[in-house]
Design a protein around this motif. Sequence first.
Motif, mmCIF file in Angstrom:
data_model
loop_
_atom_site.group_PDB
_atom_site.id
_atom_site.type_symbol
_atom_site.label_atom_id
_atom_site.label_comp_id
_atom_site.label_asym_id
_atom_site.label_seq_id
_atom_site.Cartn_x
_atom_site.Cartn_y
_atom_site.Cartn_z
ATOM 1 N N GLU A 147 13.774 28.354 43.993
ATOM 2 C CA GLU A 147 13.294 28.362 45.374
ATOM 3 C C GLU A 147 13.706 27.095 46.107
ATOM 4 O OE1 GLU A 147 11.560 29.059 42.761
ATOM 5 O OE2 GLU A 147 11.174 31.213 42.983
ATOM 6 N N GLU A 148 13.666 25.955 45.421
ATOM 7 C CA GLU A 148 14.077 24.705 46.050
ATOM 8 C C GLU A 148 15.580 24.672 46.308
ATOM 9 O OE1 GLU A 148 10.638 21.780 44.127
ATOM 10 O OE2 GLU A 148 12.631 21.887 43.236
ATOM 11 N N TRP A 149 16.388 25.248 45.389
ATOM 12 C CA TRP A 149 17.828 25.293 45.607
ATOM 13 C C TRP A 149 18.163 26.160 46.810
ATOM 14 C CZ3 TRP A 149 20.987 21.897 43.949
ATOM 15 C CH2 TRP A 149 20.844 21.279 42.699
ATOM 16 N N GLN A 150 17.393 27.221 47.041
ATOM 17 C CA GLN A 150 17.674 28.126 48.147
ATOM 18 C C GLN A 150 17.416 27.484 49.505
ATOM 19 O OE1 GLN A 150 15.238 31.529 47.238
ATOM 20 N NE2 GLN A 150 16.748 32.409 45.822
ATOM 21 N N LYS A 151 16.653 26.405 49.551
ATOM 22 C CA LYS A 151 16.365 25.711 50.802
ATOM 23 C C LYS A 151 17.427 24.675 51.153
ATOM 24 C CE LYS A 151 11.373 26.232 50.152
ATOM 25 N NZ LYS A 151 10.080 25.520 49.985
ATOM 26 N N ARG A 152 18.397 24.470 50.285
ATOM 27 C CA ARG A 152 19.410 23.450 50.512
ATOM 28 C C ARG A 152 20.672 24.070 51.103
ATOM 29 N NH1 ARG A 152 18.870 19.493 45.171
ATOM 30 N NH2 ARG A 152 16.604 19.245 45.297
ATOM 31 N N ILE A 153 21.394 23.267 51.863
ATOM 32 C CA ILE A 153 22.616 23.709 52.518
ATOM 33 C C ILE A 153 23.796 22.993 51.864
ATOM 34 C CG2 ILE A 153 23.900 23.797 54.683
ATOM 35 C CD1 ILE A 153 21.260 23.812 56.158
ATOM 36 N N PHE A 154 24.829 23.757 51.520
ATOM 37 C CA PHE A 154 26.018 23.195 50.890
ATOM 38 C C PHE A 154 27.219 23.409 51.814
ATOM 39 C CE2 PHE A 154 23.110 24.202 47.484
ATOM 40 C CZ PHE A 154 23.211 23.114 46.639
ATOM 41 N N THR A 155 28.151 22.499 51.760
ATOM 42 C CA THR A 155 29.375 22.606 52.547
ATOM 43 C C THR A 155 30.564 22.800 51.617
ATOM 44 O OG1 THR A 155 30.807 21.473 54.106
ATOM 45 C CG2 THR A 155 29.635 20.098 52.531
ATOM 46 N N ASP A 156 31.587 23.498 52.111
ATOM 47 C CA ASP A 156 32.764 23.753 51.286
ATOM 48 C C ASP A 156 33.899 22.791 51.614
ATOM 49 O OD1 ASP A 156 33.290 24.643 53.768
ATOM 50 O OD2 ASP A 156 34.123 26.579 53.179
ATOM 51 N N GLU A 157 33.642 21.801 52.464
ATOM 52 C CA GLU A 157 34.660 20.823 52.810
ATOM 53 C C GLU A 157 34.451 19.569 51.978
ATOM 54 O OE1 GLU A 157 34.644 20.085 56.940
ATOM 55 O OE2 GLU A 157 35.040 22.158 57.517
#
Length: 211
Positions: A147-157
């Motif tokens: 659940e905590e991982w789902q709240k994080r935003i990742f970038t592909d750059e």
Amino acid sequence: MPTNKQTGKRRQSTTIERVTVIELTAEGYSRRDIQQKLGISKSTVQRVIQEWKSSSQLQPASRSGRQSALNSRDKRRLYRLSDANPYASLRDLAAESGLGVCSETVARALRASGRYVRWARHKPYICEGNRLKQVKWARSQRRTTVEEWQKRIFTDEIHVELSLRGELYAKIIHVIETKILLGARPRVRRPPTQNMMKGFLHLLLKVNEHL
């Protein structure tokens, strides 16, 4: 005799195999059934049963023959030399070991330990400081829930350096372009589980030898 699956050569039956043959014989299995079940030859099954009935002996009888050129200590020395410089040739390892053996003997010992020659994998350059930071961050996230991982935003750059910058990088490119370094993709001797181990330093040392 059984066959070694890695080398394809015949080997001596182990104590566990011989005990299993005796147990299956006592349970009423035929020699053919034991052969198919254990994957050993019918003559080996027959010999184990005869030795057990005649002398109750489980260990195979000693055989005369040529002793191995390398003992366990010598092999460990070769393993350390190969791991220290995975780009070294067999001839260099034989000379550096000081064991007085030929390169083919060194090759057999290294292949038996799983150290085959493979194409070196391209790995991004990560300095020691950043590597330690990544390990520290990964360990700090071990208890993070889904659940905590789902709240994080990742970038592909992302910017990744494939080698060192500066003059040394230019030298490496020059050597690769002139095909001095084994045709721009070197080969390395390593176990199958170490394809991502740090080994870039050995590549730099080999490059400097040709400059």
